[in-house]
Scaffold this motif. Structure first.
Motif, PDB file in Angstrom:
ATOM      1  N   PRO A 185       4.894  -2.453   9.640  1.00  0.00           N
ATOM      2  CA  PRO A 185       5.934  -2.411   8.594  1.00  0.00           C
ATOM      3  C   PRO A 185       6.208  -3.746   7.936  1.00  0.00           C
ATOM      4  CG  PRO A 185       6.903  -2.177  10.789  1.00  0.00           C
ATOM      5  CD  PRO A 185       5.413  -2.076  10.972  1.00  0.00           C
ATOM      6  N   ARG A 192       1.734   6.086  13.779  1.00  0.00           N
ATOM      7  CA  ARG A 192       3.154   6.207  13.427  1.00  0.00           C
ATOM      8  C   ARG A 192       4.035   6.066  14.661  1.00  0.00           C
ATOM      9  NH1 ARG A 192       4.915  11.168   9.997  1.00  0.00           N
ATOM     10  NH2 ARG A 192       6.825   9.933  10.045  1.00  0.00           N
ATOM     11  N   VAL A 196       3.614   2.184   9.407  1.00  0.00           N
ATOM     12  CA  VAL A 196       3.938   2.961   8.220  1.00  0.00           C
ATOM     13  C   VAL A 196       2.634   3.606   7.757  1.00  0.00           C
ATOM     14  CG1 VAL A 196       4.862   2.948   5.888  1.00  0.00           C
ATOM     15  CG2 VAL A 196       5.756   1.349   7.587  1.00  0.00           C
TER      16      VAL A 196
END
Length: 267
Positions: A257, A231, A236
């Motif tokens: 992402p 993260r 994600v």
């Protein structure tokens, strides 16, 4: 940012530095034991669930090193050498993620240490023993590999993604849908890999070696540190429903992402 918040972030950075030293020391012990390790030293926690004195002694080393770092913090550990408590702060430890790899002399296998403040992970360190790679991050920091900042990949299509998959030994029993998923990934991406360590899968997403990863039936110590580092590197990370219950919910998805929306649909 208030001074109190700055002080807390600096505290996490300092604690993480010490955690990295502890992870390296445990990794050095594991590497040394691997030189003379033989299969007769293996124990079985269950069918195909291996453990050895190396896991247990490495965990005791880690616990001993961490006990004085955050007074009053409890422990969530794979081998049960230390116990949790009712406090907010909990260390989450896997002393040797990838034990089967270790037993057979195959990479990768990792030391994984995370610190949770209530439901929130605030720092993580992962040491991949065979390559001597140390991944770490703390709250509001970048993610690092051997001191250098890392980021997730920029691959923007599943067509060009390399996917990491994990599954338990019982996952295939009677589950044709899972086999179908594996076949779909193999046909529609740059390929799939199962490397035998969820911790490594997650930090490899963090540094862009993998573009996405998914697995079920995982425990908190398998994912807490690696997911946090991923993260902080821009991934994600969710459960299979796109929610936040991936540390204790026994299912995890991690992806850059750009491909996460497409990947979560396949999961």
């Amino acid at each position: 940012m208030t001074m109190q918040k700055e002080d807390k972030i600096n505290d996490y950075k300092q604690i993480c530095s010490r955690v990295c030293e502890i992870a390296r020391a445990a990794g050095a012990f594991i590497a040394d034991q691997r030189k003379t390790f033989t299969f007769d030293k293996v124990e079985f926690k269950g069918a195909h669930n291996l453990v050895s004195y190396v896991d247990k002694e490495a965990e005791m080393m880690i616990v001993a090193g961490l006990e004085s770092l955050v007074p009053g913090a409890g422990f969530i550990t794979e081998e049960g050498t230390a116990k949790g408590n009712d406090g907010r702060m909990q260390w989450v430890i896997d002393p040797l993620d990838g034990t089967t790899n270790f037993v057979h002399g195959l990479p990768p296998y990792c030391v994984s240490i995370a610190l949770m403040d209530g439901p929130e992970v605030v720092l993580g360190a992962v040491y991949e023993v065979t390559l001597g790679e140390l991944f770490c991050a703390w709250k509001d920091s970048a993610a690092y590999l051997n001191g250098e900042p890392i980021r997730v990949s920029k691959v923007d299509s599943m067509d060009h993604a390399l996917i990491a998959v994990g599954f338990s030994y019982g996952a295939l029993a009677g589950d044709e849908s899972f086999l179908g998923k594996i076949a779909w990934y193999q046909r529609n991406t740059d390929g799939i890999r199962r490397i035998g360590s969820a911790t490594a899968d997650l930090v490899y997403v963090a540094c862009g070696r993998f573009d996405a990863f998914c697995q079920v039936n995982l425990s908190p110590w398998d994912v807490a540190a690696g997911a946090f580092i991923a993260r902080q590197a821009g991934a994600v990370v969710t459960d299979y429903c796109g929610g936040p219950d991936y540390i204790f919910g026994r299912q995890i998805v991690a992806a850059n992402p750009l491909i996460y929306p497409e990947f979560i649909k396949t999961v």
